[in-house]
Design a protein around this motif. Structure first.
Motif, mmCIF file in Angstrom:
data_model
loop_
_atom_site.group_PDB
_atom_site.id
_atom_site.type_symbol
_atom_site.label_atom_id
_atom_site.label_comp_id
_atom_site.label_asym_id
_atom_site.label_seq_id
_atom_site.Cartn_x
_atom_site.Cartn_y
_atom_site.Cartn_z
ATOM 1 N N ASP A 9 0.830 -1.209 0.000
ATOM 2 C CA ASP A 9 0.000 0.000 0.000
ATOM 3 C C ASP A 9 0.863 1.257 0.000
ATOM 4 O O ASP A 9 0.553 2.237 -0.690
ATOM 5 N N GLY A 10 1.945 1.242 0.771
ATOM 6 C CA GLY A 10 2.848 2.394 0.817
ATOM 7 C C GLY A 10 3.541 2.641 -0.505
ATOM 8 O O GLY A 10 3.673 3.791 -0.949
ATOM 9 N N LEU A 11 3.984 1.573 -1.163
ATOM 10 C CA LEU A 11 4.627 1.709 -2.476
ATOM 11 C C LEU A 11 3.635 2.228 -3.513
ATOM 12 O O LEU A 11 3.960 3.106 -4.320
ATOM 13 N N THR A 12 2.415 1.706 -3.463
ATOM 14 C CA THR A 12 1.367 2.171 -4.384
ATOM 15 C C THR A 12 1.076 3.648 -4.163
ATOM 16 O O THR A 12 0.955 4.421 -5.123
ATOM 17 N N LEU A 17 1.649 9.418 -5.721
ATOM 18 C CA LEU A 17 2.075 10.773 -5.349
ATOM 19 C C LEU A 17 3.273 11.259 -6.174
ATOM 20 O O LEU A 17 3.735 12.379 -5.992
ATOM 21 N N GLY A 18 3.800 10.396 -7.032
ATOM 22 C CA GLY A 18 4.925 10.770 -7.879
ATOM 23 C C GLY A 18 6.274 10.695 -7.187
ATOM 24 O O GLY A 18 7.259 11.224 -7.676
ATOM 25 N N ILE A 19 6.332 10.020 -6.053
ATOM 26 C CA ILE A 19 7.599 9.854 -5.332
ATOM 27 C C ILE A 19 8.315 8.656 -5.946
ATOM 28 O O ILE A 19 7.782 7.559 -5.982
ATOM 29 N N ARG A 20 9.513 8.869 -6.439
ATOM 30 C CA ARG A 20 10.229 7.802 -7.139
ATOM 31 C C ARG A 20 11.509 7.348 -6.444
ATOM 32 O O ARG A 20 12.046 6.308 -6.766
ATOM 33 N N CYS A 21 12.005 8.130 -5.505
ATOM 34 C CA CYS A 21 13.241 7.794 -4.794
ATOM 35 C C CYS A 21 12.991 7.904 -3.295
ATOM 36 O O CYS A 21 12.624 8.968 -2.805
ATOM 37 N N ASP A 88 -11.840 3.360 5.719
ATOM 38 C CA ASP A 88 -10.789 2.905 4.830
ATOM 39 C C ASP A 88 -9.597 3.841 4.980
ATOM 40 O O ASP A 88 -9.673 4.885 5.614
ATOM 41 N N PHE A 89 -8.515 3.483 4.331
ATOM 42 C CA PHE A 89 -7.295 4.284 4.384
ATOM 43 C C PHE A 89 -7.569 5.688 3.863
ATOM 44 O O PHE A 89 -8.056 5.874 2.760
ATOM 45 N N VAL A 90 -7.293 6.695 4.697
ATOM 46 C CA VAL A 90 -7.546 8.089 4.336
ATOM 47 C C VAL A 90 -6.336 8.912 4.759
ATOM 48 O O VAL A 90 -5.768 8.690 5.824
ATOM 49 N N ILE A 91 -5.935 9.851 3.927
ATOM 50 C CA ILE A 91 -4.855 10.773 4.282
ATOM 51 C C ILE A 91 -5.485 12.100 4.642
ATOM 52 O O ILE A 91 -6.204 12.694 3.852
ATOM 53 N N PHE A 92 -5.225 12.564 5.844
ATOM 54 C CA PHE A 92 -5.739 13.845 6.307
ATOM 55 C C PHE A 92 -4.594 14.831 6.352
ATOM 56 O O PHE A 92 -3.479 14.485 6.739
ATOM 57 N N ASP A 93 -4.844 16.042 5.990
ATOM 58 C CA ASP A 93 -3.833 17.086 6.047
ATOM 59 C C ASP A 93 -3.997 17.860 7.354
ATOM 60 O O ASP A 93 -4.430 19.006 7.370
ATOM 61 N N VAL A 94 -3.709 17.194 8.470
ATOM 62 C CA VAL A 94 -3.822 17.799 9.792
ATOM 63 C C VAL A 94 -2.551 17.530 10.572
ATOM 64 O O VAL A 94 -1.756 16.670 10.216
ATOM 65 N N SER A 95 -2.382 18.250 11.643
ATOM 66 C CA SER A 95 -1.189 18.046 12.461
ATOM 67 C C SER A 95 -1.306 16.737 13.243
ATOM 68 O O SER A 95 -2.401 16.296 13.569
#
Length: 127
Positions: A9-12, A17-21, A88-95
């Motif tokens: 899931d993290g690799l996906t 997100l366009g992170i390649r390295c 389900d897996f959710v990304i929140f933009d909070v502290s």
């Protein structure tokens, strides 16, 4: 098995997100060895392991390394927290929470903690 699912899931997510390295640090040494050894196979984990290897191969630069659980406290905290989630897996933009803040501060400051094993105890005693 849970470590492999989380890695997949993290690799996906990184690819989305366009992170390649980046560097992957796992406290499951067996998983690290299976990922770093081209000839390793495990009937139970094979499909998931192959998915992870395929995702890693699609990235520009990824290093998979083993770290002791003590060096992976933030990830362990988040994993335990995730087990209690109903969504389900959710990304929140909070502290982060206060509990996570307490774990992040030493990481930000480059501090670490000892893994208490016989060799560490022997070297501390000799100080």
């Amino acid at each position: 098995m849970a470590e492999l699912w989380a890695l997949r899931d993290g690799l996906t997510l990184a690819i989305q997100l366009g992170i390649r390295c980046f560097e992957v640090e796992l406290d499951a040494k067996v998983i690290v060895e299976m990922l770093n050894n081209a000839n390793s196979s495990n009937k139970k984990f094979s499909p998931l392991l192959l998915d992870c290897k395929s995702l890693i191969a699609s990235l520009t630069q990824v290093q998979v390394a083993h770290v002791y659980r003590e060096a992976n406290r933030c990830a362990n905290f988040l994993a335990k927290k995730g087990c209690c989630m109903r969504e389900d897996f959710v990304i929140f933009d909070v502290s982060p929470s206060d509990d996570l803040d307490k774990l992040l501060v030493p990481d930000i400051n480059g501090l670490y903690c000892y893994k208490w094993v016989a060799t560490t105890l022997a070297s501390v005693v000799n100080l």
